[in-house]
Design an enzyme around this catalytic site. Sequence first.
Site, PDB file in Angstrom:
ATOM      1  N   ARG A 314       0.852  -1.186   0.000  1.00 35.06           N
ATOM      2  CA  ARG A 314       0.000   0.000   0.000  1.00 35.06           C
ATOM      3  C   ARG A 314       0.888   1.235   0.000  1.00 35.06           C
ATOM      4  O   ARG A 314       1.832   1.347   0.789  1.00 35.06           O
ATOM      5  CB  ARG A 314      -0.924   0.010   1.230  1.00 35.06           C
ATOM      6  CG  ARG A 314      -2.068  -0.997   1.161  1.00 35.06           C
ATOM      7  CD  ARG A 314      -3.091  -0.569   0.093  1.00 35.06           C
ATOM      8  NE  ARG A 314      -4.143  -1.561  -0.077  1.00 35.06           N
ATOM      9  CZ  ARG A 314      -4.120  -2.511  -1.008  1.00 35.06           C
ATOM     10  NH1 ARG A 314      -3.080  -2.611  -1.817  1.00 35.06           N
ATOM     11  NH2 ARG A 314      -5.110  -3.359  -1.112  1.00 35.06           N
ATOM     12  N   GLU A 343      -3.351   7.365  -6.376  1.00 35.69           N
ATOM     13  CA  GLU A 343      -3.219   6.629  -7.629  1.00 35.69           C
ATOM     14  C   GLU A 343      -4.254   7.107  -8.643  1.00 35.69           C
ATOM     15  O   GLU A 343      -5.455   7.146  -8.324  1.00 35.69           O
ATOM     16  CB  GLU A 343      -3.369   5.132  -7.366  1.00 35.69           C
ATOM     17  CG  GLU A 343      -2.237   4.572  -6.497  1.00 35.69           C
ATOM     18  CD  GLU A 343      -2.295   3.063  -6.344  1.00 35.69           C
ATOM     19  OE1 GLU A 343      -3.274   2.450  -6.828  1.00 35.69           O
ATOM     20  OE2 GLU A 343      -1.362   2.490  -5.763  1.00 35.69           O
ATOM     21  N   HIS A 362       0.619  -0.144 -10.330  1.00 35.42           N
ATOM     22  CA  HIS A 362      -0.180  -1.062  -9.506  1.00 35.42           C
ATOM     23  C   HIS A 362      -0.491  -2.347 -10.285  1.00 35.42           C
ATOM     24  O   HIS A 362      -1.654  -2.715 -10.500  1.00 35.42           O
ATOM     25  CB  HIS A 362      -1.481  -0.394  -9.047  1.00 35.42           C
ATOM     26  CG  HIS A 362      -2.012  -0.985  -7.768  1.00 35.42           C
ATOM     27  ND1 HIS A 362      -2.663  -0.244  -6.821  1.00 35.42           N
ATOM     28  CD2 HIS A 362      -1.987  -2.260  -7.286  1.00 35.42           C
ATOM     29  CE1 HIS A 362      -3.019  -1.016  -5.809  1.00 35.42           C
ATOM     30  NE2 HIS A 362      -2.616  -2.246  -6.075  1.00 35.42           N
TER      31      HIS A 362
END
Length: 626
Positions: A314, A343, A362
Amino acid sequence: MASTPSPHTATTTHLNSLLSSSSSSTNHNNKPSNLSFLHTPSSFKLLHSVSASSSSSKTTICNVLKTADISLSRDLKGVGLVPKPTILVSEKLGEAGLDLLRSFGDVDCSYELSPQDLCAKISSCDALIVRSGTKVTREVFEAAQGRLKVVGRAGVGIDNVDLQAATEFGCLVVNAPTANTIAAAEHGIALLTSMARNVAQADASMKAGKWLRSKYVGVSLVGKTLAVMGFGKVGSEVARRAKGLGMHVIAHDPYAPADRARAIGVDLVSFEQAIGTADFISLHMPLTPATNKVFNDDTFAKMKKGVRLINVARGGVIDEDALVRALDSGIVAQAALDVFTVEPPPKDSKLVQHENVTVTPHLGASTKEAQEGVAIEIAEAVVGALNGELSATAVNAPMVPPEVLSELASYVVLAEKLGRLAVQLVTGGSGIQSVKVVYKSARDPDSLDTRLLRAMVTKGIIEPISDTIINLVNADFIAKQKGLRISEERIIVDSSPEYPVESIQVQISSVQSKFASALSENGNISIEGKVKYGIPHLTRVGPYSVDVSLEGNLILCKQVDQPGMIGQVGNILGESNVNVSFMSVGRTVKRKQAIMAIGVDEEPDKDTQKKIGEVAAVEEFVFLKL
């Protein structure tokens, strides 16, 4: 002349007042509790009997079920009485998962919803499936108005879901913790190795027409120390692979069992020791208030100069501005990041643009195999939750392994029914404040997981006397909110350890009982039950032993122990067309007093109950709904 209320109406009115003295909170669900009988198997028989009714009758029944907050089930849908649930999918999901969802309900795939659009849609949805991009806030649960039953997170982390709000509103939150484990671990190793050998930078350099062999000299992994911060599913898989690369692996995780770490050759160490001795640090911890920006200026200052950092967990666990400073000062030689605080990160992010940082958007779970696996895993969890099944991947309910769920299935029913029986025995206006649950088992108390059973006792006690719908998710929260203290005791008995529980006893203290014979020596209402041949049985009422199946309804009679009592009461019920399903008599001393427990299919009317009470040898009796 005013009409006399029926015994059932009077009982309902009385029960609904019992917790008023200890509860002043608002019920978020705002659901009536007087239809709780629809949760029982007998209700299915009733509903099947009207399956051939007109469409208007079916619509009325469906509306009643929706008002009562009845869980969807295959039984009800099978007779055409319950409409398909609506499942909102707010981010892309693999086709295999979508196909499974479509076979069960109406699927609405609406991507890139704004917070306002999500709140506008959610009141017509029974389930919501998200990935990491959708924020499921308290406002979403409020806008759902109690209809939302389950939120499915297609992945592991649930920091984008307000778990406290979900619990308060009785919404189950499930995730898919296993399907993308290998993909995330493989991506962590890919970043580790590519960072060590400057693969990304060298690639970009060559595509720019350069040949800079001397600039991109890397470091070897063999013999280097890797600190795995968070030794869960992904962290442990990263450790296995790093061991295969010849690295010395240490780990920090306050909840990881040492024997599991030792089994793969990993030493568990303190946080300070891990960051202070590692050459490489790989992050696999959840984002919580305790881990938010845990890697900051102070943390970086304690690391070895030239450490290399990998993060596939994270983004929020790293203070990104502090990491830039650590990179500029040389404390951190390199970083490889797959996740970010925001993000996507800003295009002008100093961290992303830093020459010693390797970044990916990601991609931790982004393999074809993982995407399909996550889609199927979360779809199965959501469908199961909508069917009223307990989920082993629930994150805001007792985390009970699947094998334990299976083993406790019959005891779950027993626990709830004992709670429902006990609360119906209470009278007076003092309110219920203290409940004790006693488990007798041949197993070691530490190996007996009773969280699920406690939740179901709580459900059984609160639902009949409150307008709050209780489920596994919010049981403990609602009990605390209503000032209800629930304690547990585990007693080892000499019986077969093959069965998890020998018996469950429910005690309610500091209250009056409408059936005095249910009081134990210490003055508490006390009832006890067992599971026999998979069926819950009531085995003790106060000091009296009985043996009755907990099905249908129950009449308890305290009587003089003399011949003919079964016949007298049975005749009264038969004359009123009340069918007796079973009968049991328990006594403490021969020819003194006894308790007769009678199972009946129908509720005796007021006149029938009056006749039972007029039998000379009947000292007291009570009718209880199961």
